[in-house]
Design a protein around this motif. Structure first.
Motif, PDB file in Angstrom:
ATOM      1  N   GLY A 146       0.838  -1.185   0.000  1.00 31.88           N
ATOM      2  CA  GLY A 146       0.000   0.000   0.000  1.00 31.88           C
ATOM      3  C   GLY A 146       0.870   1.230   0.000  1.00 31.88           C
ATOM      4  N   ILE A 147       0.529   2.223  -0.810  1.00 33.93           N
ATOM      5  CA  ILE A 147       1.369   3.420  -0.930  1.00 33.93           C
ATOM      6  C   ILE A 147       0.497   4.658  -0.935  1.00 33.93           C
ATOM      7  N   SER A 148       1.030   5.739  -0.375  1.00 37.59           N
ATOM      8  CA  SER A 148       0.309   7.009  -0.335  1.00 37.59           C
ATOM      9  C   SER A 148       1.312   8.149  -0.280  1.00 37.59           C
ATOM     10  N   PRO A 149       0.972   9.297  -0.891  1.00 39.88           N
ATOM     11  CA  PRO A 149       1.778  10.492  -0.619  1.00 39.88           C
ATOM     12  C   PRO A 149       1.652  10.844   0.857  1.00 39.88           C
ATOM     13  N   THR A 150       2.631  11.526   1.394  1.00 37.60           N
ATOM     14  CA  THR A 150       2.510  12.058   2.743  1.00 37.60           C
ATOM     15  C   THR A 150       2.079  13.506   2.674  1.00 37.60           C
ATOM     16  N   GLY A 151       1.621  14.044   3.800  1.00 31.46           N
ATOM     17  CA  GLY A 151       1.234  15.437   3.863  1.00 31.46           C
ATOM     18  C   GLY A 151       2.434  16.329   4.072  1.00 31.46           C
ATOM     19  N   PRO A 152       2.195  17.631   4.300  1.00 34.46           N
ATOM     20  CA  PRO A 152       3.301  18.583   4.427  1.00 34.46           C
ATOM     21  C   PRO A 152       4.164  18.365   5.656  1.00 34.46           C
ATOM     22  N   GLY A 153       3.638  17.666   6.670  1.00 30.75           N
ATOM     23  CA  GLY A 153       4.411  17.475   7.888  1.00 30.75           C
ATOM     24  C   GLY A 153       5.275  16.239   7.894  1.00 30.75           C
ATOM     25  N   GLY A 154       5.153  15.390   6.871  1.00 29.29           N
ATOM     26  CA  GLY A 154       5.926  14.159   6.850  1.00 29.29           C
ATOM     27  C   GLY A 154       5.460  13.184   7.921  1.00 29.29           C
TER      28      GLY A 154
END
Length: 460
Positions: A146-154
């Motif tokens: 499973g893969i996802s971008p992370t948000g601005p905070g990492g």
């Protein structure tokens, strides 16, 4: 500020060497360029450590054509720092700041680590960058990922892994509850969204279905609105708006200056330029904290027929927002920046502070796709719109899954993209101004792993 001194078509690297002794600082490195009055800006954000490291962004100066000269280019380079929260004091020590010329074939991924990463190829359009874009990857003992971008905070993976490793990845609700209950004494608010989205991606791959179908599948495509950055002049906004309408967008959201009279003039000019058929929205980013100012500006938006008035005042001041919502006809769209996900949404609604709720799967403390669905269902119980924030692939799936939303948000003119080698449907806006997930399992993120391995700057 460097006017007319950088070479058109030349690649450069802008970098700063800095550290934060108590590791609470964040650094924003900015490059901004104006060509013939049209401005483009890019920020890279990093978390500082207690040792000196070099933080860098690659830039590509646009080619000059149409008879323009190098003097028509205006460049700004900025570095600014924030504490762990935006207004916390922070100690930062800066060693040097460097702007150096590099070969176009040697544009580097932005990195806080030495040595430099391998060069990224294929940057051939203005400001299409090779900057870092973090992703989190959930691996299973059966080989499904499973893969996802992370948000601005990492993500702090050392902290997050204790809530995920060894668990059944299909028990998304159990994992979500476990992480959510730990938010009080942790920084997992930045991690809960990306981890949850990665688990939904994995679940879609197990079921061989797109995530939005797994969530209920309200629609295959949804209208996209163009969400602006802050530009220099009213004319800049009007020129951008005309281009957006030509590309098929049926809605535009303004991020402007937070100056009452000037912003009101912009809204009036924009409505006159695009006509009555284009849906217009305004995001104040909590700029108007005097009630009379917020009320006056809301009246101007009503006169111009705007669809919503986003976060006009301090997002934690539900008392003032409730007073404003009762006085205005235009709906207030709130809760993007406040923490608490579905629980905060309910509190805002019951306080009378919200006519619409804004949430996003990768926004901090919103709870990922699971949290967004909980929030959308709360809004539905109040016959209220749940507006989906941000133009990432998880937001697109959420927007196509729930019934009580109207648009998918896309940043413009920058049209932020995943790096070469990583692609998804969030950047595909068709001639009718709509977007929709690809017919692929999970979130539908396509990854060239050979490319990723070659250009990885850090693996945790």
């Amino acid at each position: 500020r460097i006017d007319g001194q950088l070479k058109p078509g030349q690649a450069y690297e802008f970098s700063v060497m800095a550290r934060s002794p108590d590791e609470t600082g964040r650094i924003f490195v900015r490059y901004q360029v104006t060509v013939d009055g049209s401005r483009t800006r890019y920020d890279e954000m990093f978390f500082l450590t207690d040792t000196f490291e070099r933080y860098r962004i690659p830039i590509l100066v646009p080619d000059i054509d149409g008879g323009e000269s190098a003097d028509d280019l205006r460049h700004f380079f900025n570095i600014y720092f924030r504490g762990e929260n935006d207004f916390d004091p922070v100690e930062v020590i800066v060693d040097d700041v460097i702007l150096r010329e590099i070969d176009a074939d040697d544009l580097h991924s932005a990195s806080s680590y030495e040595p430099d990463p391998d060069p990224v190829q294929g940057l051939d359009t203005f400001m299409e960058r090779a900057g870092t874009k973090p992703y989190d990857l959930v691996l299973t003992d059966e080989g499904i990922e499973g893969i996802s971008p992370t948000g601005p905070g990492g993500i702090d993976l050392e902290e997050a892994k204790w809530h995920v490793v060894g668990k059944d990845p299909l028990d998304r609700e159990r994992i979500w509850q476990d992480i959510w209950r730990a938010l009080r004494s942790s920084k997992l608010g930045f991690a809960v969204g990306p981890i949850d989205c990665a688990l939904w991606d994995l679940f879609g791959k197990v079921a061989d279905l797109p995530v939005y179908k797994m969530l209920g599948g309200t629609r295959r495509r949804i209208p996209a609105y163009a969400s602006t950055y802050t530009l220099d002049t009213i004319d800049d906004y009007l020129a951008l708006a005309e281009k957006c309408v030509e590309r098929g967008y049926t809605g535009i959201k303004l991020h402007s200056w937070g100056r009452l009279k000037q912003d009101a003039d912009l809204c009036k000019a924009l409505r006159k330029t695009v006509g009555d058929d284009i849906v217009l929205m305004y995001d104040a980013s909590s700029a108007f904290n005097e009630y009379d100012d917020a009320l006056w500006f809301g009246r101007r938006l009503e006169e111009c027929g705007f669809f919503w008035y986003e976060e006009p005042m301090d997002h934690f001041n539900t008392t003032a927002l409730a007073r404003l919502a009762a006085a205005l006809e235009i709906p207030l769209a709130v809760a993007e920046a406040s923490h608490g996900g579905p629980f905060d949404a309910l509190a805002q609604i019951q306080a009378g502070a919200a006519d619409m709720i804004i949430t996003g799967p990768l926004d901090e403390y919103k709870g990922g796709i699971t949290g967004v669905m909980k929030t959308a269902h709360i809004c539905e119980a109040f016959s209220m719109i749940c507006a989906i924030h941000s133009g990432n692939i998880a937001s697109l799936h959420a927007a196509c899954a729930i019934s009580n939303t109207r648009f998918f948000e896309r940043l413009d003119p920058f049209n932020l993209r995943t790096p070469p080698g990583i692609s998804d449907a969030s950047t595909d806006i068709d001639a009718n101004g709509t977007a929709g997930p690809w017919d692929k399992p999970g979130l539908g993120i396509e990854i060239d792993w050979d490319w990723v391995k070659k250009h990885t700057v850090r693996e945790q």
